[in-house]
Write a protein that holds these residues in place. Structure first.
Motif, PDB file in Angstrom:
ATOM      1  N   UNK A 116     -67.680  52.600 -97.799  1.00  0.00           N
ATOM      2  CA  UNK A 116     -66.662  51.975 -97.042  1.00  0.00           C
ATOM      3  C   UNK A 116     -66.832  50.796 -96.309  1.00  0.00           C
ATOM      4  N   UNK A 117     -66.914  49.587 -97.100  1.00  0.00           N
ATOM      5  CA  UNK A 117     -67.371  48.415 -96.442  1.00  0.00           C
ATOM      6  C   UNK A 117     -66.396  47.983 -95.384  1.00  0.00           C
ATOM      7  N   UNK A 118     -65.173  48.590 -95.032  1.00  0.00           N
ATOM      8  CA  UNK A 118     -64.332  48.077 -94.272  1.00  0.00           C
ATOM      9  C   UNK A 118     -64.488  48.571 -92.915  1.00  0.00           C
ATOM     10  N   UNK A 119     -65.498  49.445 -92.649  1.00  0.00           N
ATOM     11  CA  UNK A 119     -65.637  50.256 -91.418  1.00  0.00           C
ATOM     12  C   UNK A 119     -66.152  49.332 -90.559  1.00  0.00           C
ATOM     13  N   UNK A 120     -65.821  49.373 -89.170  1.00  0.00           N
ATOM     14  CA  UNK A 120     -66.397  48.433 -87.894  1.00  0.00           C
ATOM     15  C   UNK A 120     -67.794  48.414 -88.106  1.00  0.00           C
ATOM     16  N   UNK A 121     -68.587  47.572 -87.576  1.00  0.00           N
ATOM     17  CA  UNK A 121     -70.164  47.665 -87.227  1.00  0.00           C
ATOM     18  C   UNK A 121     -70.585  48.911 -86.362  1.00  0.00           C
ATOM     19  N   UNK A 122     -71.810  49.275 -86.432  1.00  0.00           N
ATOM     20  CA  UNK A 122     -72.324  50.179 -85.446  1.00  0.00           C
ATOM     21  C   UNK A 122     -72.311  51.688 -85.930  1.00  0.00           C
ATOM     22  N   UNK A 126     -44.482  57.899 -77.855  1.00  0.00           N
ATOM     23  CA  UNK A 126     -45.099  56.686 -77.793  1.00  0.00           C
ATOM     24  C   UNK A 126     -46.662  56.842 -77.383  1.00  0.00           C
ATOM     25  N   UNK A 127     -47.171  57.266 -76.442  1.00  0.00           N
ATOM     26  CA  UNK A 127     -48.360  57.540 -76.251  1.00  0.00           C
ATOM     27  C   UNK A 127     -49.334  57.655 -77.337  1.00  0.00           C
ATOM     28  N   UNK A 128     -48.664  59.061 -78.218  1.00  0.00           N
ATOM     29  CA  UNK A 128     -49.585  59.237 -79.322  1.00  0.00           C
ATOM     30  C   UNK A 128     -49.588  58.135 -80.324  1.00  0.00           C
ATOM     31  N   UNK A 129     -48.591  57.542 -80.489  1.00  0.00           N
ATOM     32  CA  UNK A 129     -48.361  56.455 -81.500  1.00  0.00           C
ATOM     33  C   UNK A 129     -49.740  55.400 -81.238  1.00  0.00           C
ATOM     34  N   UNK A 130     -49.225  55.026 -79.771  1.00  0.00           N
ATOM     35  CA  UNK A 130     -50.488  53.949 -79.464  1.00  0.00           C
ATOM     36  C   UNK A 130     -51.842  54.554 -79.823  1.00  0.00           C
ATOM     37  N   UNK A 131     -52.039  55.669 -79.091  1.00  0.00           N
ATOM     38  CA  UNK A 131     -53.440  56.263 -79.272  1.00  0.00           C
ATOM     39  C   UNK A 131     -54.024  56.336 -80.530  1.00  0.00           C
ATOM     40  N   UNK A 132     -53.211  56.755 -81.392  1.00  0.00           N
ATOM     41  CA  UNK A 132     -53.473  56.949 -82.831  1.00  0.00           C
ATOM     42  C   UNK A 132     -54.096  55.514 -83.673  1.00  0.00           C
ATOM     43  N   UNK A 133     -52.934  54.654 -83.200  1.00  0.00           N
ATOM     44  CA  UNK A 133     -53.102  53.238 -83.907  1.00  0.00           C
ATOM     45  C   UNK A 133     -54.503  52.479 -83.244  1.00  0.00           C
ATOM     46  N   UNK A 134     -54.873  52.851 -82.103  1.00  0.00           N
ATOM     47  CA  UNK A 134     -55.934  52.054 -81.310  1.00  0.00           C
ATOM     48  C   UNK A 134     -57.399  52.754 -82.005  1.00  0.00           C
ATOM     49  N   UNK A 135     -57.137  53.927 -82.313  1.00  0.00           N
ATOM     50  CA  UNK A 135     -58.587  54.495 -82.931  1.00  0.00           C
ATOM     51  C   UNK A 135     -58.654  53.810 -84.494  1.00  0.00           C
ATOM     52  N   UNK A 136     -57.653  54.118 -85.149  1.00  0.00           N
ATOM     53  CA  UNK A 136     -57.694  53.590 -86.450  1.00  0.00           C
ATOM     54  C   UNK A 136     -57.894  52.204 -86.521  1.00  0.00           C
ATOM     55  N   UNK A 137     -57.435  51.485 -85.725  1.00  0.00           N
ATOM     56  CA  UNK A 137     -57.771  49.868 -86.108  1.00  0.00           C
ATOM     57  C   UNK A 137     -59.253  49.501 -85.416  1.00  0.00           C
ATOM     58  N   UNK A 138     -59.402  50.294 -84.651  1.00  0.00           N
ATOM     59  CA  UNK A 138     -61.193  49.900 -83.990  1.00  0.00           C
ATOM     60  C   UNK A 138     -61.968  50.388 -85.067  1.00  0.00           C
ATOM     61  N   UNK A 139     -61.918  51.598 -85.797  1.00  0.00           N
ATOM     62  CA  UNK A 139     -62.911  52.156 -87.008  1.00  0.00           C
ATOM     63  C   UNK A 139     -62.788  51.342 -88.306  1.00  0.00           C
ATOM     64  N   UNK A 140     -61.530  51.067 -88.718  1.00  0.00           N
ATOM     65  CA  UNK A 140     -61.148  50.180 -89.636  1.00  0.00           C
ATOM     66  C   UNK A 140     -60.341  48.721 -89.297  1.00  0.00           C
ATOM     67  N   UNK A 141     -61.035  47.653 -88.966  1.00  0.00           N
ATOM     68  CA  UNK A 141     -60.277  46.522 -88.334  1.00  0.00           C
ATOM     69  C   UNK A 141     -59.171  46.080 -89.280  1.00  0.00           C
ATOM     70  N   UNK A 142     -59.309  46.190 -90.607  1.00  0.00           N
ATOM     71  CA  UNK A 142     -58.286  45.489 -91.610  1.00  0.00           C
ATOM     72  C   UNK A 142     -57.032  46.502 -91.323  1.00  0.00           C
TER      73      UNK A 142
END
Ligand SMILES: Cc1cc2nc3c(=O)[nH]c(=O)nc-3n(C[C@H](O)[C@H](O)[C@H](O)COP(=O)(O)OP(=O)(O)OC[C@H]3O[C@@H](n4cnc5c(N)ncnc54)[C@H](O)[C@@H]3O)c2cc1C
Length: 392
Positions: free
Chosen positions: A126-132, A278-294
């Protein structure tokens, strides 16, 4: 007279119907709406087909199911959308590596094809994953499928083998006579059957509780997000230690994001629905975009919640309905019943046919009596406002 009435035409009821009809039983499925429509679990589902990270009590069923998924389209003569891209469970801190290593060892001993990957190997998958990322558990035979098409495929195959479907037909009650369940009632009509199987998800206790049988499940309503389509970047399905995340990219390019973030259950005109928070939408989106930035190159196109029967101890109840001779339940799949569906259908069909099914012993309804009533009560009344970090 029918041999078996199945109440509920979701992925579990339809898989049971297929396996029973295939073995020659006269089967009718009663579905209050249609198979896999909102807000049922089989409609809402993320469609992850994952063996790893399960409770050991589910190992026999998950291994059997994993073996069947690759050939299921051919077997059912209809597309399930199964893609074998593997499943990667990633670790971000060294401190979590030891526990994962031990789990991988146990799962390998149980017969799973799973390995612990060094970071370089994980990034190859999974090359799309964030570093670390410091490591990952990888099951190459896992993947994803389309829950609505899979349910339709089981239902079509069941009907091909002679099962009947009565959609838009709500079962109002179980008919009990001479100490045994003899069938079901639909309005004033009584339908006789040798056996009744309840694959009724969150709606189960509405049918069993009036007869004194309460299955320890509670309503949960996890959220899913679907993005606009992007270029193909992510082959495996992803989860992560200590993250409320399940992430996959569909073959059509959309990212499909879950992980147990809650929606609110609302009652409307005598039916249940899920209202996105809205808090769940924001929370879920934040985690997904952090782990796979694209993922952040896309935008959220759709969001929804679905009703899932969460069992008190996290694994389903499958077997005779306690105190209701002639009735069986297959409920409480707790956010991970989709992968199990081919094996559950086979196992319940065998059980109804009178066989002793060893794969069901660890998830049997027999454990209901041994549960602490105080724990069951507290569980049923708890309503989570923070995400339950599940592996989907
Ligand atoms: C958001 C979400 C994501 C998920 N992701 C995954 C995943 O990635 N991988 C995985 O393995 N699992 C996943 N799951 C879990 C999986 O989807 C469910 O365990 C599975 O779909 C349960 O199927 P079911 O047939 O038991 O329930 P349901 O699909 O809810 O079906 C029950 C059916 O019974 C019918 N019914 C109820 N009462 C009556 C009545 N009285 N008369 C007639 N009909 C009745 C209902 O209308 C409904 O269609 C997820 C679930 C959700 C909600």
């Amino acid at each position: 007279m029918l041999d078996v009435v199945i109440v509920g035409g979701g992925v579990i009821g339809s898989s049971i119907a297929y396996h029973l009809a295939r073995s020659g039983a006269r089967v009718r499925v009663y579905e209050q709406a249609a198979p896999a429509v909102a807000p049922s679990a089989s409609w809402a589902s993320a469609g992850g087909v994952r063996q790893q990270g399960r409770d050991p009590r589910e190992w026999p069923l998950t291994l059997e199911a994993a073996h069947r998924w690759p050939d299921l389209d051919d077997e059912l003569a209809a597309p399930t959308g199964f893609i074998q891209g593997g499943h990667l469970h990633l670790v971000e801190t060294e401190a979590d590596l030891g526990a994962l290593e031990q789990r991988v060892q146990r799962e390998r001993q149980a017969g799973m094809n799973i390995s612990l990957l060094e970071p370089s190997a994980a990034y190859q998958v999974a090359p799309a994953m964030k570093g670390g990322v410091v490591g990952a558990a990888f099951t190459p035979e896992d993947g994803q499928a389309d829950p609505r098409r899979t349910t339709a495929a089981f239902a079509a195959a069941a009907q091909h083998h002679g099962a009947e479907y009565s959609n838009q037909t709500r079962v109002d009650g179980l008919v009990s006579r001479d100490g045994r369940i003899r069938g079901i009632s639909v309005g004033s009509e009584l339908v006789s059957a040798d056996t009744v199987v309840l694959a009724t998800g969150v709606w189960t206790n509405a049918l069993t509780a009036p007869l004194g049988c309460e299955v320890p499940i509670a309503v949960r309503a996890p959220q899913m997000l679907l993005t606009t389509p992007g270029p193909p970047r992510l082959a495996p399905t992803l989860t992560a230690v200590n993250r409320a995340l399940s992430l996959k990219q569909l073959s059509s390019g959309e990212y499909f994001i879950g992980g147990g973030w809650p929606t609110d259950v609302v009652a409307h005109n005598n039916t249940l629905a899920c209202r996105v928070r809205p808090d769940s939408v924001g929370g879920s989106w934040a985690v997904a975009t952090e782990i796979v930035p694209s993922v952040a190159d896309q935008r959220i196109d759709q969001h929804w919640g679905g009703l899932e029967a969460q069992s008190v101890d996290g694994v389903p109840f499958i077997g005779p309905a306690p105190g209701l001779e002639g009735a069986f339940v297959a409920v409480g799949f707790s956010g991970h019943g989709f992968q199990l569906s081919p094996a559950v259908g086979r196992a319940v069909a065998d059980l109804v046919g009178g066989a002793r099914v060893s794969e069901l012993e660890s998830v049997s309804t027999a454990r209901i009596h041994a549960l602490d009533p105080a724990i069951v009560d507290a569980f049923k009344h708890a309503s989570p406002t923070t995400p339950v970090a599940t592996l989907e």
